[in-house]
Design an enzyme around this catalytic site. Sequence first.
Site, short mmCIF file in Angstrom:
data_model
loop_
_atom_site.label_atom_id
_atom_site.label_comp_id
_atom_site.label_asym_id
_atom_site.label_seq_id
_atom_site.Cartn_x
_atom_site.Cartn_y
_atom_site.Cartn_z
N LYS A 232 -2.13 -1.93 7.99
CA LYS A 232 -3.28 -1.33 8.67
C LYS A 232 -3.34 -1.76 10.12
O LYS A 232 -3.06 -2.92 10.44
CB LYS A 232 -4.58 -1.74 7.96
CG LYS A 232 -4.77 -1.09 6.60
CD LYS A 232 -6.12 -1.46 6.02
CE LYS A 232 -6.38 -0.71 4.73
NZ LYS A 232 -7.70 -1.01 4.15
N ARG B 137 -0.26 -2.51 -6.77
CA ARG B 137 -0.57 -3.56 -5.78
C ARG B 137 -1.50 -4.60 -6.41
O ARG B 137 -1.29 -5.80 -6.27
CB ARG B 137 -1.20 -2.91 -4.56
CG ARG B 137 -1.62 -3.86 -3.44
CD ARG B 137 -1.98 -3.02 -2.21
NE ARG B 137 -2.80 -3.71 -1.25
CZ ARG B 137 -2.34 -4.46 -0.25
NH1 ARG B 137 -1.03 -4.65 -0.12
NH2 ARG B 137 -3.15 -5.03 0.62
N HIS C 174 -2.09 1.99 -5.86
CA HIS C 174 -2.84 0.76 -5.62
C HIS C 174 -2.93 -0.10 -6.88
O HIS C 174 -3.09 -1.32 -6.79
CB HIS C 174 -4.24 1.10 -5.11
CG HIS C 174 -4.59 0.43 -3.83
ND1 HIS C 174 -3.89 0.65 -2.66
CD2 HIS C 174 -5.54 -0.49 -3.52
CE1 HIS C 174 -4.41 -0.09 -1.69
NE2 HIS C 174 -5.40 -0.79 -2.19
N HIS D 143 -3.91 -9.27 4.09
CA HIS D 143 -5.37 -9.33 4.27
C HIS D 143 -5.72 -10.30 5.39
O HIS D 143 -5.19 -11.41 5.45
CB HIS D 143 -6.05 -9.82 2.99
CG HIS D 143 -6.00 -8.83 1.87
ND1 HIS D 143 -6.14 -9.18 0.55
CD2 HIS D 143 -5.83 -7.49 1.88
CE1 HIS D 143 -6.06 -8.10 -0.20
NE2 HIS D 143 -5.87 -7.07 0.58
N TYR E 274 -9.65 -8.55 -4.49
CA TYR E 274 -8.49 -7.83 -4.97
C TYR E 274 -7.98 -8.39 -6.29
O TYR E 274 -7.58 -7.67 -7.19
CB TYR E 274 -7.35 -7.99 -3.94
CG TYR E 274 -6.92 -6.72 -3.29
CD1 TYR E 274 -5.87 -5.98 -3.79
CD2 TYR E 274 -7.55 -6.27 -2.14
CE1 TYR E 274 -5.46 -4.82 -3.17
CE2 TYR E 274 -7.15 -5.12 -1.51
CZ TYR E 274 -6.09 -4.40 -2.03
OH TYR E 274 -5.69 -3.25 -1.40
N ARG F 19 0.86 -1.17 0.00
CA ARG F 19 0.00 0.00 0.00
C ARG F 19 0.91 1.23 0.00
O ARG F 19 2.04 1.17 0.50
CB ARG F 19 -0.89 0.03 1.25
CG ARG F 19 -1.80 -1.18 1.41
CD ARG F 19 -2.60 -1.07 2.71
NE ARG F 19 -3.53 -2.19 2.89
CZ ARG F 19 -3.27 -3.27 3.59
NH1 ARG F 19 -2.08 -3.41 4.18
NH2 ARG F 19 -4.17 -4.23 3.71
#
Length: 298
Positions: free
Chosen positions: A172, A247, A244, A270, A279, A148
């Site tokens: 995250k 990614r 992104h 994830h 994704y 990211r």
Amino acid sequence: MKWQNAIRDYQLYLKIERGLAKNTIESYSRDLEKLTLFLTENEIDFTPISIDAVTVKEFNYAIAKKINPRSQARIISGLRSFFDYLVFEDYRETNPTDLIEAPKIGRKLPDTLSEDEINELISAIDLSHPQGERNRTILETLYSCGLRVSELITLKISDLFFEEGFIKVTGKGNKERYVPIHFNAQKYITIYIAEIRSQLKPAKSFEDTLFLNRRGKGLTRQMIFTILKELAVKINLNKKISPHTLRHSFATHLLKNGADLRAIQLMLGHESITTTEVYVHLDTSYLKEVVENYHPRK
């Protein structure tokens, strides 16, 4: 309980209990601010504890006229989370969003670049420019590790474990993971550190930050977007791309070349395999190839 106090407590809950990132918390907060603004404009005197389902539905109808279904679904999800928190803390007995149905938005397939398009982007970088070597290293790192943009700009020199072939990534909610790094990206990072970064004097608190601007400070998210946008224009790429996109491309190319979905999930960071399935878009030619290669009746 006042809205301001409830939102502040909720923000602390999201940060401490759920470990969510600052951007995510701000997004949830903006959704709640839309609700409180609606109450103020319509002179509706409800607190977070007393607001009922009818009023929340009226708010939902009001925003549905102004925003697209995807944004509407996100706001409903944010409100549901907030009221779930109030129920969890015994401030309320019920969640007023329980009977609200979010609009069906379908699955949005991510944009990707082909391997040739990524090579074109990287080849278009002007290496005679002072920031050229850095920018090439940035693109190689994004594509090599599927990072990211927030993970890229906070990457530290102390996070590099090249002897083992990994980098440590803080994702995250400040969750750390170790991601394999391709030898090409390792090579360019080594060159960048030795020949470019060594010529800069890092500003205070940026001594360990890998990618620096000319003033010795860390890069912003917007700077990475700008670098990519300018390169896309340079090669006449008629696609709307962002960090992104690299990614998505990283994950899609790995899958098409035979990588296991579970391995891709771990590299992307994830929590749920379902997120990875969204994704990584699968085109029909790839699915056809899978059946032809692996079906017992081939």
